[in-house]
Design a protein around this motif. Structure first.
Motif, mmCIF file in Angstrom:
data_model
loop_
_atom_site.group_PDB
_atom_site.id
_atom_site.type_symbol
_atom_site.label_atom_id
_atom_site.label_comp_id
_atom_site.label_asym_id
_atom_site.label_seq_id
_atom_site.Cartn_x
_atom_site.Cartn_y
_atom_site.Cartn_z
ATOM 1 N N TYR A 68 0.828 -1.208 0.000
ATOM 2 C CA TYR A 68 0.000 0.000 0.000
ATOM 3 C C TYR A 68 0.865 1.262 0.000
ATOM 4 N N ALA A 69 2.018 1.211 0.673
ATOM 5 C CA ALA A 69 2.937 2.353 0.631
ATOM 6 C C ALA A 69 3.477 2.564 -0.778
ATOM 7 N N LEU A 70 3.767 1.461 -1.477
ATOM 8 C CA LEU A 70 4.241 1.562 -2.860
ATOM 9 C C LEU A 70 3.171 2.185 -3.743
ATOM 10 N N GLY A 71 1.933 1.741 -3.604
ATOM 11 C CA GLY A 71 0.857 2.309 -4.399
ATOM 12 C C GLY A 71 0.635 3.780 -4.122
ATOM 13 N N ALA A 72 0.926 4.210 -2.877
ATOM 14 C CA ALA A 72 0.758 5.626 -2.528
ATOM 15 C C ALA A 72 1.721 6.525 -3.285
ATOM 16 N N HIS A 73 2.782 5.956 -3.864
ATOM 17 C CA HIS A 73 3.676 6.737 -4.737
ATOM 18 C C HIS A 73 2.864 7.375 -5.861
ATOM 19 N N ASP A 109 0.323 13.760 -19.193
ATOM 20 C CA ASP A 109 -0.309 12.516 -19.619
ATOM 21 C C ASP A 109 0.493 11.295 -19.189
ATOM 22 N N ARG A 110 1.794 11.309 -19.466
ATOM 23 C CA ARG A 110 2.618 10.144 -19.123
ATOM 24 C C ARG A 110 2.717 9.966 -17.617
ATOM 25 N N ALA A 111 2.856 11.066 -16.882
ATOM 26 C CA ALA A 111 2.948 10.976 -15.423
ATOM 27 C C ALA A 111 1.661 10.410 -14.833
ATOM 28 N N ALA A 112 0.522 10.836 -15.361
ATOM 29 C CA ALA A 112 -0.759 10.352 -14.846
ATOM 30 C C ALA A 112 -0.943 8.864 -15.128
ATOM 31 N N ARG A 113 -0.551 8.444 -16.332
ATOM 32 C CA ARG A 113 -0.677 7.019 -16.665
ATOM 33 C C ARG A 113 0.230 6.169 -15.782
ATOM 34 N N LEU A 114 1.447 6.645 -15.570
ATOM 35 C CA LEU A 114 2.373 5.915 -14.705
ATOM 36 C C LEU A 114 1.829 5.837 -13.286
ATOM 37 N N ALA A 115 1.260 6.946 -12.800
ATOM 38 C CA ALA A 115 0.692 6.958 -11.454
ATOM 39 C C ALA A 115 -0.425 5.919 -11.334
ATOM 40 N N CYS A 116 -1.229 5.778 -12.371
ATOM 41 C CA CYS A 116 -2.311 4.790 -12.341
ATOM 42 C C CYS A 116 -1.766 3.367 -12.241
ATOM 43 N N TRP A 117 -0.713 3.084 -12.996
ATOM 44 C CA TRP A 117 -0.089 1.765 -12.916
ATOM 45 C C TRP A 117 0.489 1.514 -11.526
ATOM 46 N N ILE A 118 1.141 2.531 -10.979
ATOM 47 C CA ILE A 118 1.760 2.372 -9.654
ATOM 48 C C ILE A 118 0.702 2.155 -8.578
ATOM 49 N N MET A 119 -0.449 2.781 -8.722
ATOM 50 C CA MET A 119 -1.533 2.568 -7.760
ATOM 51 C C MET A 119 -2.202 1.211 -7.959
ATOM 52 N N GLY A 120 -2.349 0.798 -9.199
ATOM 53 C CA GLY A 120 -3.129 -0.396 -9.491
ATOM 54 C C GLY A 120 -2.401 -1.704 -9.267
ATOM 55 N N LEU A 161 -11.050 -1.837 -6.796
ATOM 56 C CA LEU A 161 -10.035 -1.562 -7.821
ATOM 57 C C LEU A 161 -10.693 -1.335 -9.180
ATOM 58 N N ALA A 162 -11.738 -2.106 -9.486
ATOM 59 C CA ALA A 162 -12.457 -1.899 -10.749
ATOM 60 C C ALA A 162 -13.070 -0.499 -10.794
ATOM 61 N N ALA A 163 -13.621 -0.052 -9.669
ATOM 62 C CA ALA A 163 -14.174 1.300 -9.610
ATOM 63 C C ALA A 163 -13.076 2.349 -9.759
ATOM 64 N N GLN A 164 -11.901 2.065 -9.216
ATOM 65 C CA GLN A 164 -10.778 2.988 -9.393
ATOM 66 C C GLN A 164 -10.362 3.064 -10.865
ATOM 67 N N PHE A 165 -10.397 1.938 -11.570
ATOM 68 C CA PHE A 165 -10.062 1.951 -12.997
ATOM 69 C C PHE A 165 -11.006 2.873 -13.762
ATOM 70 N N TRP A 166 -12.283 2.841 -13.393
ATOM 71 C CA TRP A 166 -13.239 3.759 -14.039
ATOM 72 C C TRP A 166 -12.841 5.211 -13.739
ATOM 73 N N ALA A 167 -12.536 5.498 -12.462
ATOM 74 C CA ALA A 167 -12.146 6.864 -12.097
ATOM 75 C C ALA A 167 -10.850 7.273 -12.785
ATOM 76 N N MET A 168 -9.939 6.327 -12.962
ATOM 77 C CA MET A 168 -8.679 6.622 -13.656
ATOM 78 C C MET A 168 -8.949 7.015 -15.107
ATOM 79 N N ARG A 169 -9.853 6.316 -15.761
ATOM 80 C CA ARG A 169 -10.173 6.641 -17.153
ATOM 81 C C ARG A 169 -10.726 8.055 -17.266
ATOM 82 N N VAL A 170 -11.576 8.432 -16.318
ATOM 83 C CA VAL A 170 -12.102 9.798 -16.316
ATOM 84 C C VAL A 170 -10.975 10.799 -16.090
ATOM 85 N N MET A 171 -10.122 10.504 -15.123
ATOM 86 C CA MET A 171 -9.026 11.419 -14.790
ATOM 87 C C MET A 171 -8.062 11.593 -15.957
ATOM 88 N N LEU A 172 -7.801 10.523 -16.709
ATOM 89 C CA LEU A 172 -6.831 10.576 -17.797
ATOM 90 C C LEU A 172 -7.314 11.405 -18.994
#
Length: 299
Positions: free
Chosen positions: A184-189, A218-229, A255-266
C-alpha cells in the motif's frame, strides 16, 4: 493626495495561520494507516485505548503536522510562485517562526514517540528524519519525482501501519502485515505523483523534477495509475492465496471502480487530478482497512 502609511510587518504568527501551516486535512492518511495497523495486529483493543489515542495524535497532528511545517518552511520560495497566500509567503507567519515551529514539533514528536515504547520511538525517529530529508537541503528528496513521492508514500501509509501493529502487539509485526503495508505504501507513490500536478509551474521554474515536470501530464498520470493499481492487484492475489476470497473480491470491486475513475481522470489529468484524489483515493484507503480486517482474522 492620500498619505501612504506603511504596514508594520507582523512579529508574531496568526493562530489560524499556524493551524493552516500544519494542514489538518493531511493528517487523515497516516492516522488511518495507524488504525489499519492496529486492526491488522489481531491484538485486543481492551485496555489499550490510551495508547491508541496517543498513537493517533502522534501520527496525525504531531508528526504529520511537523512534516507539513518543515515542508512549508523549506518551500517558502516555491510557494511564493505557486501559492503566495500560504502562511509563510503571505507574512502571516513572519520571520523564522515557520522554522521554529517545525523544530519544536520535531522535538515534541520524539518525546511522544518515546511514550509508545521502543518500536514507537524507532518509527518516530524514522518519520522525523524522513520529513526533513524530504524537504531540506542538502538531501531535499522532493526534487526527485521518484524518491520524493516514494518517501511520502512510505511515511503516510507504510510506516504508520507498521507502527500501529508494532505498538499494540509490543513487538515486530507479522511478515504478512509488513508485506501488505509495504504494498500500500508503494501504491501511494502514485497518489503523491497526482498530488504534484497542482505545483507543476513552480516546480518547473525552481528545478523540482516531479514526474509531471519530467514526463509531462499525460505520461505521469498514466504511470501513477499503474503504480496505484499493480500493488492492489498483488494484494488481491495474496488474499486469495491466504484463503480470504471474500475480502479479495471486495478489494477487486474497489479496484475496478478505481479503474473507471482513472479513465475519467486521464481525459484531463491536470484538471481532474484533484477530483480523482476525492474519489479513487477514497476507494484505495477503504481497501486498506478491508485488508487489515482480513489479516486480523488470519493471524
Amino acid at each position: 493626495m492620500t498619505e501612504y502609511i506603511p504596514i508594520e510587518p507582523r512579529r508574531l504568527p496568526e493562530p489560524m495561520a499556524m493551524l493552516r501551516l500544519l494542514k489538518p486535512i493531511t493528517w487523515f492518511p497516516p492516522m488511518w494507516a495507524f488504525l489499519c495497523g492496529i486492526v491488522s495486529s489481531g491484538a485486543s483493543f481492551s485496555g489499550h485505548w490510551g495508547l491508541i489515542l496517543l498513537g493517533l495524535i502522534l501520527t496525525g497532528p504531531i508528526v504529520c503536522g511537523m512534516s507539513q511545517a518543515a515542508n512549508d518552511w523549506c518551500d517558502r520560495h516555491v510557494d511564493t510562485i505557486n501559492e503566495p497566500d500560504r502562511p509563510i509567503p503571505s507574512g502571516r507567519i513572519p520571520g523564522k517562526w515557520g522554522l521554529w515551529i517545525a523544530c519544536a514539533m520535531s522535538v515534541l514528536s520524539l518525546l511522544v514517540g518515546y511514550q509508545l515504547g521502543p518500536w514507537g520511538l524507532l518509527a518516530t525517529v524514522f518519520g522525523v528524519l524522513a520529513a526533513w530529508a524530504y524537504s531540506a537541503e542538502p538531501l531535499r528528496l522532493k526534487t526527485s519525482g521518484w524518491w520524493g513521492p516514494g518517501l511520502v508514500g512510505l511515511c503516510y501509509e507504510g510506516l504508520p501501519w507498521f507502527t500501529g501493529a508494532a505498538v499494540l502487539s509490543a513487538g515486530a509485526p507479522d511478515w504478512r502485515i509488513i508485506l501488505l503495508a509495504g504494498l500500500y505504501a508503494l501504491g501511494a507513490h502514485g497518489i503523491m505523483t497526482l498530488n504534484d500536478f497542482k505545483a507543476t509551474e513552480g516546480d518547473r521554474q525552481l528545478g523540482i523534477n516531479s514526474l509531471p515536470v519530467t514526463l509531462g501530464s499525460d505520461r505521469a498520470a498514466r504511470l501513477a495509475c499503474w503504480i496505484m493499481g499493480v500493488p492492489q492487484g498483488a494484494i488481491i492475489a495474496l488474499l486469495i492465496l491466504w484463503d480470504r476470497p471474500v475480502f479479495a473480491a471486495i478489494i477487486a470491486a474497489l479496484l475496478a471502480a478505481q479503474f473507471w475513475a482513472m479513465r475519467v481522470m486521464l481525459t484531463d489529468p491536470k484538471a481532474r487530478a484533484p477530483w480523482y484524489n476525492a474519489t479513487g483515493v477514497s476507494m484505495y484507503v477503504s481497501g486498506m482497512m478491508i485488508s487489515a480486517i482480513a489479516l486480523r482474522g488470519l493471524l
